[in-house]
Design a protein around this motif. Structure first.
Motif, PDB file in Angstrom:
ATOM      1  N   ALA A 119     -17.952 -94.688   4.870  1.00 55.51           N
ATOM      2  CA  ALA A 119     -16.522 -94.456   4.647  1.00 55.51           C
ATOM      3  C   ALA A 119     -15.835 -93.925   5.883  1.00 55.51           C
ATOM      4  N   VAL A 120     -16.430 -92.933   6.539  1.00 52.60           N
ATOM      5  CA  VAL A 120     -15.712 -92.264   7.627  1.00 52.60           C
ATOM      6  C   VAL A 120     -15.692 -93.085   8.908  1.00 52.60           C
ATOM      7  N   LEU A 121     -16.415 -94.186   8.973  1.00 52.70           N
ATOM      8  CA  LEU A 121     -16.311 -95.101  10.100  1.00 52.70           C
ATOM      9  C   LEU A 121     -15.112 -96.036   9.984  1.00 52.70           C
ATOM     10  N   CYS A 122     -14.419 -96.020   8.851  1.00 49.80           N
ATOM     11  CA  CYS A 122     -13.220 -96.844   8.711  1.00 49.80           C
ATOM     12  C   CYS A 122     -12.097 -96.266   9.566  1.00 49.80           C
TER      13      CYS A 122
ATOM     14  N   HIS B 167      -6.867-107.256  17.799  1.00 47.60           N
ATOM     15  CA  HIS B 167      -7.109-106.638  19.099  1.00 47.60           C
ATOM     16  C   HIS B 167      -7.038-105.114  19.015  1.00 47.60           C
ATOM     17  N   THR B 168      -6.182-104.604  18.148  1.00 50.33           N
ATOM     18  CA  THR B 168      -6.150-103.154  17.953  1.00 50.33           C
ATOM     19  C   THR B 168      -7.460-102.659  17.364  1.00 50.33           C
ATOM     20  N   ARG B 169      -7.960-103.359  16.385  1.00 55.20           N
ATOM     21  CA  ARG B 169      -9.249-102.982  15.778  1.00 55.20           C
ATOM     22  C   ARG B 169     -10.366-102.977  16.825  1.00 55.20           C
ATOM     23  N   MET B 170     -10.401-103.992  17.685  1.00 50.22           N
ATOM     24  CA  MET B 170     -11.442-104.046  18.696  1.00 50.22           C
ATOM     25  C   MET B 170     -11.341-102.864  19.668  1.00 50.22           C
ATOM     26  N   LEU B 171     -10.117-102.501  20.045  1.00 49.37           N
ATOM     27  CA  LEU B 171      -9.953-101.360  20.940  1.00 49.37           C
ATOM     28  C   LEU B 171     -10.368-100.055  20.272  1.00 49.37           C
ATOM     29  N   LEU B 172      -9.973 -99.881  19.019  1.00 51.40           N
ATOM     30  CA  LEU B 172     -10.228 -98.614  18.333  1.00 51.40           C
ATOM     31  C   LEU B 172     -11.702 -98.421  17.984  1.00 51.40           C
ATOM     32  N   THR B 173     -12.456 -99.499  17.914  1.00 56.09           N
ATOM     33  CA  THR B 173     -13.881 -99.385  17.570  1.00 56.09           C
ATOM     34  C   THR B 173     -14.803 -99.541  18.775  1.00 56.09           C
ATOM     35  N   LYS B 174     -14.228 -99.737  19.958  1.00 56.47           N
ATOM     36  CA  LYS B 174     -15.064-100.019  21.131  1.00 56.47           C
ATOM     37  C   LYS B 174     -16.077 -98.912  21.382  1.00 56.47           C
ATOM     38  N   ASP B 175     -15.631 -97.669  21.383  1.00 54.18           N
ATOM     39  CA  ASP B 175     -16.554 -96.568  21.663  1.00 54.18           C
ATOM     40  C   ASP B 175     -17.588 -96.421  20.560  1.00 54.18           C
ATOM     41  N   LEU B 176     -17.175 -96.611  19.307  1.00 55.03           N
ATOM     42  CA  LEU B 176     -18.126 -96.534  18.198  1.00 55.03           C
ATOM     43  C   LEU B 176     -19.194 -97.617  18.318  1.00 55.03           C
TER      44      LEU B 176
ATOM     45  N   PRO C  32      -8.293-104.057  10.616  1.00 53.88           N
ATOM     46  CA  PRO C  32      -8.324-102.649  10.219  1.00 53.88           C
ATOM     47  C   PRO C  32      -8.990-102.437   8.857  1.00 53.88           C
ATOM     48  N   MET C  33      -9.695-101.302   8.747  1.00 55.33           N
ATOM     49  CA  MET C  33     -10.370-100.935   7.515  1.00 55.33           C
ATOM     50  C   MET C  33      -9.849 -99.583   7.024  1.00 55.33           C
ATOM     51  N   ILE C  34      -9.589 -99.505   5.734  1.00 54.38           N
ATOM     52  CA  ILE C  34      -9.122 -98.282   5.100  1.00 54.38           C
ATOM     53  C   ILE C  34     -10.149 -97.886   4.047  1.00 54.38           C
ATOM     54  N   ALA C  35     -10.652 -96.672   4.127  1.00 56.76           N
ATOM     55  CA  ALA C  35     -11.571 -96.156   3.106  1.00 56.76           C
ATOM     56  C   ALA C  35     -10.782 -95.322   2.114  1.00 56.76           C
ATOM     57  N   ALA C  36     -10.960 -95.606   0.843  1.00 60.07           N
ATOM     58  CA  ALA C  36     -10.391 -94.798  -0.235  1.00 60.07           C
ATOM     59  C   ALA C  36     -11.565 -94.131  -0.941  1.00 60.07           C
ATOM     60  N   VAL C  37     -11.886 -92.912  -0.520  1.00 62.23           N
ATOM     61  CA  VAL C  37     -13.076 -92.211  -0.999  1.00 62.23           C
ATOM     62  C   VAL C  37     -12.728 -91.563  -2.332  1.00 62.23           C
TER      63      VAL C  37
END
Length: 254
Positions: free
Chosen positions: A126-129, A221-230, A110-115
């Motif tokens: 940033a917003v792709l996090c 595995h959660t990260r892979m699922l959440l970014t699949k469409d992107l 997981p990636m967290i952006a602190a803008v």
């Protein structure tokens, strides 16, 4: 790959890790990050940096932030380009542009952006996090392409902003240079939380620490699922977008 292999590798990126949380801070010569496409610029370094940290099994969560009072708000006026012509430069720009967003989305945790302030150039980084936090002083725009009169918005912004804002407002955003303030960005779902500048990084670290306690396979595995469409969208559209950007740059203007 270990943190020591890349911690001091990049001129414009600082890394620090504690308890599995890697903080990635972008900067230019120690001050607020400025954008450019010359060697040793963020354009050159970020794709390689994302690949390096993706290969480091000790990273459980990544926090991405800027320096000072802006995320990326301006271009770097000091940069020079080694290529003799735009035609010679574009193969490098193309490869770096592909690596920048594809490698960001390939980070397996997981990636967290602190803008931390205005994100006016390549705010899509940033917003792709997965979680996007913004300081009250932050605003989002795409000023590096159509509004500057210098480039086609084909390096991924044409994918990200119509997806986040909706087709009509996304096109308006890219064509006009509209600035979206942090409060509105939260209302329309681009940002998850808006905080005071002082509270921004502490909140990002709290969220990161919560996630870092979870089992690593769950995080990956959660990260892979959440970014699949992107990742699919970038695979389908990024290469052709960059090709259109190159064509518009290389063809004489009338």
């Amino acid at each position: 790959m270990q943190l020591s292999d890349y911690q001091d590798k990049y001129a414009g990126i600082r890394f620090a890790r504690a308890d599995g949380v890697l903080q990635m801070t972008i900067h230019t010569r120690g001050g607020p990050a400025l954008w450019g496409s010359a060697p040793e610029s963020l354009h050159r370094e970020l794709g390689d940096a994302f690949l390096d940290l993706a290969r480091d099994a000790e990273n459980r969560v990544v926090v991405l932030t800027g320096t000072g009072d802006s995320f990326i708000a301006a271009s770097d006026p000091t940069q020079s380009y080694p290529e003799d012509s735009l035609a010679a430069m574009w193969p490098r720009i193309y490869d770096e542009g592909v690596a920048l967003l594809n490698n960001l989305l390939a980070v397996p945790v997981p990636m967290i952006a602190a803008v931390n302030g205005p994100a006016l150039i390549h705010a899509e980084i940033a917003v792709l996090c997965d979680i996007v936090l913004a300081a009250e002083t932050a605003e989002f725009a795409d000023l590096a392409h159509v509004p500057s009169g210098g480039a086609i918005p084909g390096d991924g912004v044409h994918v990200v902003w119509p997806m986040l804002l909706g087709p009509n407002r996304g096109r308006y955003f890219l064509l006009t240079g509209e600035r979206i303030q942090a409060a509105e960005a939260r209302q329309i779902g681009v940002v998850a939380e808006v905080l005071s500048p002082e509270a921004l990084l502490p909140r990002a670290r709290v969220l990161a620490a919560q996630l870092a306690k979870l089992p690593l396979p769950l995080l990956r595995h959660t990260r892979m699922l959440l970014t699949k469409d992107l990742r699919r969208r970038m695979f389908d559209e990024l290469h052709s977008g960059l090709a259109h950007e190159a064509l518009a740059t290389l063809v004489p203007r009338t």
